[in-house]
Each structure stands twice: as structure tokens, then as C-alpha cells.
Design a protein around this motif. Sequence first.
Motif, PDB file in Angstrom:
ATOM      1  N   MET A 164       0.823  -1.210   0.000  1.00 23.22           N
ATOM      2  CA  MET A 164       0.000   0.000   0.000  1.00 23.22           C
ATOM      3  C   MET A 164       0.856   1.258   0.000  1.00 23.22           C
ATOM      4  O   MET A 164       0.493   2.272  -0.602  1.00 23.22           O
ATOM      5  N   ALA A 165       2.009   1.189   0.648  1.00 23.84           N
ATOM      6  CA  ALA A 165       2.895   2.349   0.674  1.00 23.84           C
ATOM      7  C   ALA A 165       3.411   2.688  -0.722  1.00 23.84           C
ATOM      8  O   ALA A 165       3.787   3.833  -0.993  1.00 23.84           O
ATOM      9  N   GLY A 166       3.417   1.702  -1.603  1.00 26.91           N
ATOM     10  CA  GLY A 166       3.838   1.955  -2.971  1.00 26.91           C
ATOM     11  C   GLY A 166       2.941   2.932  -3.702  1.00 26.91           C
ATOM     12  O   GLY A 166       3.362   3.564  -4.680  1.00 26.91           O
ATOM     13  N   THR A 167       1.719   3.102  -3.247  1.00 27.64           N
ATOM     14  CA  THR A 167       0.797   4.033  -3.906  1.00 27.64           C
ATOM     15  C   THR A 167       1.193   5.491  -3.699  1.00 27.64           C
ATOM     16  O   THR A 167       0.722   6.364  -4.418  1.00 27.64           O
ATOM     17  N   VAL A 168       2.041   5.762  -2.705  1.00 30.08           N
ATOM     18  CA  VAL A 168       2.477   7.142  -2.450  1.00 30.08           C
ATOM     19  C   VAL A 168       3.971   7.293  -2.707  1.00 30.08           C
ATOM     20  O   VAL A 168       4.627   8.140  -2.098  1.00 30.08           O
ATOM     21  N   GLY A 169       4.498   6.455  -3.585  1.00 32.43           N
ATOM     22  CA  GLY A 169       5.884   6.605  -4.000  1.00 32.43           C
ATOM     23  C   GLY A 169       6.909   6.041  -3.060  1.00 32.43           C
ATOM     24  O   GLY A 169       8.056   6.501  -3.049  1.00 32.43           O
ATOM     25  N   ALA A 170       6.546   5.016  -2.283  1.00 30.78           N
ATOM     26  CA  ALA A 170       7.496   4.424  -1.349  1.00 30.78           C
ATOM     27  C   ALA A 170       8.438   3.440  -2.019  1.00 30.78           C
ATOM     28  O   ALA A 170       9.452   3.053  -1.437  1.00 30.78           O
ATOM     29  N   GLY A 171       8.132   3.018  -3.233  1.00 27.25           N
ATOM     30  CA  GLY A 171       8.952   2.018  -3.887  1.00 27.25           C
ATOM     31  C   GLY A 171       8.511   0.616  -3.501  1.00 27.25           C
ATOM     32  O   GLY A 171       7.516   0.420  -2.811  1.00 27.25           O
ATOM     33  N   GLY A 172       9.275  -0.377  -3.942  1.00 25.00           N
ATOM     34  CA  GLY A 172       8.952  -1.753  -3.612  1.00 25.00           C
ATOM     35  C   GLY A 172       8.010  -2.387  -4.612  1.00 25.00           C
ATOM     36  O   GLY A 172       7.674  -1.814  -5.659  1.00 25.00           O
ATOM     37  N   LEU A 173       7.570  -3.581  -4.285  1.00 21.66           N
ATOM     38  CA  LEU A 173       6.722  -4.341  -5.197  1.00 21.66           C
ATOM     39  C   LEU A 173       5.363  -3.681  -5.401  1.00 21.66           C
ATOM     40  O   LEU A 173       4.776  -3.776  -6.481  1.00 21.66           O
ATOM     41  N   GLY A 174       4.850  -3.018  -4.366  1.00 23.52           N
ATOM     42  CA  GLY A 174       3.579  -2.320  -4.523  1.00 23.52           C
ATOM     43  C   GLY A 174       3.659  -1.206  -5.542  1.00 23.52           C
ATOM     44  O   GLY A 174       2.740  -0.996  -6.343  1.00 23.52           O
ATOM     45  N   ASP A 175       4.785  -0.500  -5.549  1.00 19.21           N
ATOM     46  CA  ASP A 175       4.985   0.576  -6.504  1.00 19.21           C
ATOM     47  C   ASP A 175       5.057   0.023  -7.931  1.00 19.21           C
ATOM     48  O   ASP A 175       4.483   0.602  -8.866  1.00 19.21           O
ATOM     49  N   ILE A 176       5.750  -1.111  -8.110  1.00 19.66           N
ATOM     50  CA  ILE A 176       5.833  -1.744  -9.433  1.00 19.66           C
ATOM     51  C   ILE A 176       4.448  -2.161  -9.911  1.00 19.66           C
ATOM     52  O   ILE A 176       4.069  -1.950 -11.072  1.00 19.66           O
ATOM     53  N   ALA A 177       3.674  -2.759  -9.006  1.00 20.01           N
ATOM     54  CA  ALA A 177       2.332  -3.211  -9.387  1.00 20.01           C
ATOM     55  C   ALA A 177       1.443  -2.048  -9.788  1.00 20.01           C
ATOM     56  O   ALA A 177       0.659  -2.149 -10.742  1.00 20.01           O
ATOM     57  N   ILE A 178       1.550  -0.920  -9.085  1.00 18.82           N
ATOM     58  CA  ILE A 178       0.723   0.247  -9.405  1.00 18.82           C
ATOM     59  C   ILE A 178       1.167   0.899 -10.721  1.00 18.82           C
ATOM     60  O   ILE A 178       0.355   1.170 -11.619  1.00 18.82           O
ATOM     61  N   ARG A 179       2.473   1.156 -10.840  1.00 12.53           N
ATOM     62  CA  ARG A 179       2.962   1.909 -12.002  1.00 12.53           C
ATOM     63  C   ARG A 179       2.876   1.124 -13.307  1.00 12.53           C
ATOM     64  O   ARG A 179       2.540   1.683 -14.348  1.00 12.53           O
ATOM     65  N   TYR A 180       3.203  -0.166 -13.219  1.00  7.70           N
ATOM     66  CA  TYR A 180       3.236  -0.949 -14.457  1.00  7.70           C
ATOM     67  C   TYR A 180       1.974  -1.800 -14.634  1.00  7.70           C
ATOM     68  O   TYR A 180       1.417  -1.867 -15.729  1.00  7.70           O
ATOM     69  N   GLY A 181       1.545  -2.454 -13.556  1.00  9.76           N
ATOM     70  CA  GLY A 181       0.386  -3.324 -13.695  1.00  9.76           C
ATOM     71  C   GLY A 181      -0.927  -2.586 -13.846  1.00  9.76           C
ATOM     72  O   GLY A 181      -1.816  -3.019 -14.580  1.00  9.76           O
ATOM     73  N   TYR A 182      -1.063  -1.438 -13.169  1.00  9.31           N
ATOM     74  CA  TYR A 182      -2.329  -0.695 -13.184  1.00  9.31           C
ATOM     75  C   TYR A 182      -2.302   0.475 -14.166  1.00  9.31           C
ATOM     76  O   TYR A 182      -3.156   0.594 -15.047  1.00  9.31           O
ATOM     77  N   GLN A 183      -1.302   1.341 -14.025  1.00  9.26           N
ATOM     78  CA  GLN A 183      -1.285   2.551 -14.849  1.00  9.26           C
ATOM     79  C   GLN A 183      -0.891   2.276 -16.298  1.00  9.26           C
ATOM     80  O   GLN A 183      -1.354   2.954 -17.211  1.00  9.26           O
ATOM     81  N   ARG A 184      -0.025   1.305 -16.542  1.00 12.88           N
ATOM     82  CA  ARG A 184       0.432   1.025 -17.908  1.00 12.88           C
ATOM     83  C   ARG A 184      -0.184  -0.257 -18.482  1.00 12.88           C
ATOM     84  O   ARG A 184       0.200  -0.694 -19.558  1.00 12.88           O
ATOM     85  N   PHE A 185      -1.071  -0.878 -17.728  1.00 12.40           N
ATOM     86  CA  PHE A 185      -1.782  -2.072 -18.194  1.00 12.40           C
ATOM     87  C   PHE A 185      -0.827  -3.212 -18.568  1.00 12.40           C
ATOM     88  O   PHE A 185      -1.082  -3.971 -19.503  1.00 12.40           O
ATOM     89  N   GLU A 186       0.269  -3.327 -17.819  1.00 11.28           N
ATOM     90  CA  GLU A 186       1.191  -4.451 -18.010  1.00 11.28           C
ATOM     91  C   GLU A 186       0.711  -5.604 -17.114  1.00 11.28           C
ATOM     92  O   GLU A 186       1.184  -5.805 -16.008  1.00 11.28           O
ATOM     93  N   THR A 187      -0.231  -6.374 -17.640  1.00 17.02           N
ATOM     94  CA  THR A 187      -0.841  -7.445 -16.847  1.00 17.02           C
ATOM     95  C   THR A 187       0.189  -8.483 -16.417  1.00 17.02           C
ATOM     96  O   THR A 187       0.128  -9.009 -15.296  1.00 17.02           O
ATOM     97  N   GLN A 188       1.131  -8.789 -17.276  1.00 16.12           N
ATOM     98  CA  GLN A 188       2.146  -9.780 -16.952  1.00 16.12           C
ATOM     99  C   GLN A 188       2.974  -9.348 -15.742  1.00 16.12           C
ATOM    100  O   GLN A 188       3.260 -10.145 -14.847  1.00 16.12           O
ATOM    101  N   MET A 189       3.359  -8.086 -15.728  1.00 13.18           N
ATOM    102  CA  MET A 189       4.111  -7.553 -14.587  1.00 13.18           C
ATOM    103  C   MET A 189       3.288  -7.629 -13.307  1.00 13.18           C
ATOM    104  O   MET A 189       3.817  -7.949 -12.227  1.00 13.18           O
ATOM    105  N   MET A 190       2.018  -7.348 -13.402  1.00 15.82           N
ATOM    106  CA  MET A 190       1.139  -7.422 -12.238  1.00 15.82           C
ATOM    107  C   MET A 190       1.122  -8.827 -11.645  1.00 15.82           C
ATOM    108  O   MET A 190       1.307  -9.014 -10.438  1.00 15.82           O
TER     109      MET A 190
END
Length: 254
Positions: A164-190
Motif C-alpha cells: 500500500m505504501a507503494g501508492t504514495v511513492g514508497a517504492g517496492g513491489l507495490g509501486d511496481i504493481a501500481i505503475r506498471y500493472g495498473y497505470q500502464r496495463f502491463e498485466t504480466q508484470m502485475m
Amino acid sequence: MTWSEMQPLLAQACWDTLYMVGWSTLIAVAGGLPLGILLVLTDRRGLLQNVLANKVIGQVVNVARSMPFIILMVALMSFTRTITGTTIGREAAIVPLAIGAIPFFARLVETAVREVDGGLVEAVQAMGGNTWTVVRKVLVPEALPSLISSATTTVVALIGYSAMAGTVGAGGLGDIAIRYGYQRFETQMMWITVAILAVVISLIQFAGDYAARALHRRGGGSSAAPRLRLLKDEAPAAPAATAEAATADASKAA
């Protein structure tokens, strides 16, 4: 996105997550362990009985536990900036992670310590042991397997908080899931991120369960080991008692 492109991103995200969770766990254990023990000691019939202090501490813990983590992060932004100088990044995320985990772990510690046999506490007090002796030689050793399980539960919860901390720019796996899996529609990365989180949590849970079982088999959590440690100081008194009995028998014979 190819695997060669995802690999460095995932490696850095895994390290960031482990970094945040590791430091947050250390701080949560350092703060939550004494807080949980204090909740037990200040309760009714506790060694440091203080109903008012117990209610105040308990209420603070309850309020902190009831606050959703995403709201807690926002509420602590000013405090986080004061401590770390920033509100983004993994160092900044450690502050709300640790503060959110301390009351969570404290309640788990309270539950574990309450399960300790009260007879051992009474035995230590009968031998002149003070509160610190009771905590050090009875409460913590006896509750150690449960404390290990509680720490494992806290680590697993912190991994979810770090996502959850990744949603506010904390980094980590949550940040990867938000930036690539959600915002860029990279389903595989998600899905790869979800799989990594599942594997990490499974390994941590397995290690925690194994450590707790190993401690239980070695006697941490059984009443025999603390009794032997606490009563061994009385062993030298046995020869003296035998000598007194022999002297009394000799006097009667005379």
C-alpha cells in the motif's frame, strides 16, 4: 515488456520491500514488546497494577490499530518529513510502517504473555524475585514460541502495508504493481509481482512456524525449563539441611 526489462525492476523492488519490512519489523518489535508486556503488568491483578494507566495505554493502542494504513500514512506525512526529510521513498515509508505495526504487535504480545502459567510467576515472587526478574525469567522465555509466531504475523502484515505504501511513492513491489500493472496495463508484470509476494510470504511464514516449533521442542513454552533455572540456586541448601538433620539425630541418640 520483455523479461530482460522486467528483471532489474523486480530485483530492485524486492530489495526495497525487504529493506522497508526489515527495518519496520525491528522497530515494531523493539516498541511493541515492552508495550505488550506493560499492558499485562498494569492490568488488574498484574504485578504493576494500575487500572488508569492500563486503560490509557490500551485506548491508544486500539485507536492506532483501528486507523487504516493509507490514512495513517497521510496523517503522518509532517512527522515523516521531520524524521527523514522527505515523504517519498523507502526510508520515508519506514516511519508509518513501524508506527502502524507497533500497536499491532503489542496486542499480539499481550495475548502471548497472558497465556503464561501464573504459578511460575508466583514461584518467582515467593523466592523474592522482583518484576524485572519475572519478566526476564518467566514471561518472555515462556511466551517465546508464541512471540515468534506473533513476529511472523507482523512481518506478513507489514508486507501488505508496504504494498500500500507503494501508492504514495514508497517504492517496492507495490509501486511496481501500481505503475506498471495498473497505470500502464502491463498485466504480466502485475501477476509476476503477485507471485513474488505470495512466495515471499510463504517462505516467511514457513520460517516463522519452523522457529516456533523448534523453540517449543527445546522447552521454550514448557514449565519445566524455567523451574529448573529458577530453583537451581536453592540446590546448595540441600547439604546444609542434611547436616542439620544428622546433628539432630545425633543429639537424640546421645
